[in-house]
Design an enzyme around this catalytic site. Sequence first.
Site, mmCIF file in Angstrom:
data_model
loop_
_atom_site.group_PDB
_atom_site.id
_atom_site.type_symbol
_atom_site.label_atom_id
_atom_site.label_comp_id
_atom_site.label_asym_id
_atom_site.label_seq_id
_atom_site.Cartn_x
_atom_site.Cartn_y
_atom_site.Cartn_z
ATOM 1 N N GLU A 73 0.912 -1.270 -0.066
ATOM 2 C CA GLU A 73 -0.019 -0.085 -0.035
ATOM 3 C C GLU A 73 0.881 1.105 -0.062
ATOM 4 O OE1 GLU A 73 -2.340 -3.335 1.049
ATOM 5 O OE2 GLU A 73 -0.633 -2.737 1.978
ATOM 6 N N HIS A 112 -11.066 -6.204 8.130
ATOM 7 C CA HIS A 112 -11.785 -5.847 6.875
ATOM 8 C C HIS A 112 -12.973 -4.937 7.080
ATOM 9 C CE1 HIS A 112 -9.257 -9.503 5.929
ATOM 10 N NE2 HIS A 112 -9.407 -9.150 4.795
#
Length: 337
Positions: free
Chosen positions: A60, A129
């Site tokens: 990321e 998540h």
Amino acid sequence: MVAMNMVQALNSALDVKLEDDPDILTFGEDVGYFGGVFRVTDKLQEKYGLTRCFDTPISEGGIVATAIGMGAYGLRPVVEIQFADYILPAFDQLVSEAARLRYRSNGEFWAPITVRVPYGGGIFGGQTHSQSPEALFAHVVGLKSVIPSNPYDAKGLLISAIEDDDPVIFFEPKRLYNGLFEGRPDDPVKPWKDHPLADVPEDVYRIPLGKARMVREGADVTVLAYGTMVHVALSAIEECGIDAELIDLRSIVPLDIDAIVESVQRTGRCVIAHEASRYGGFGGELSALVQERCFHHLRAPIERVAGWDTPYPHAFEWDYFPGPQRVIDAMQRTQEV
């Protein structure tokens, strides 16, 4: 106009902008060949090729750093972080580089990047998540934070974000992607219902960043919400019979403070609803802003409805998530003063 859910509307926004501007490209983990884990970039690589829509390593920080460099060079990258929980490795790049680039270079360089981030709970994704980290980014001067609640807004806001010359974090509520809301069957108020597809133009249109939407006019209390919580709040209002005014903020930075103040000064009461944990959540900033600007108009304490101050609990997701009954309770408390 074409009937679309949010995934289709976001895909359409990317499609029309990729076609419109050769300097726009999109990339991220599984974004290319697979079309994204939520299918938002479906078929874009097939249509625009490997240099305009491509996959990246699981990094990321690298994804965002690459986007910043591309933006400084003159491109307009749109990157996807697969889940909001995974954006933290890129936090330093966003805060120390993207947010400050224009200021540090005295306007010589800037970072016209859009970071798409699926966020929030409701899909039983567990602790890694399901988080809602929007308050972290709202605190960073130089970043804009946008959160749509429906397909029509999603496309218009994403196009505006892509065209903006500053870095935009575009939070996409996963629970709204496919237009079907599901809740726990034993909730005293049915929290979700089938959400019809929205009529969305196929071509380019824009919704200005920082302009709230009046979802429902009312006189008894102002309810401020964004993303999934707009639908939770609307279900609560329809159930309880209180004449509440519901405002969808659409973006938290920039914030449509004028719309908020006008409404609260008229109703004299305010309920703030968001999914993230209460302590340090963006609701605290909204509460302070309302208190500062509407103190003499308030007829009851400001109420906040939010998630628990705990790590996201997989086994107790529906208890953690603020449902309509908690919004109803908050609205009723404002009427008792």
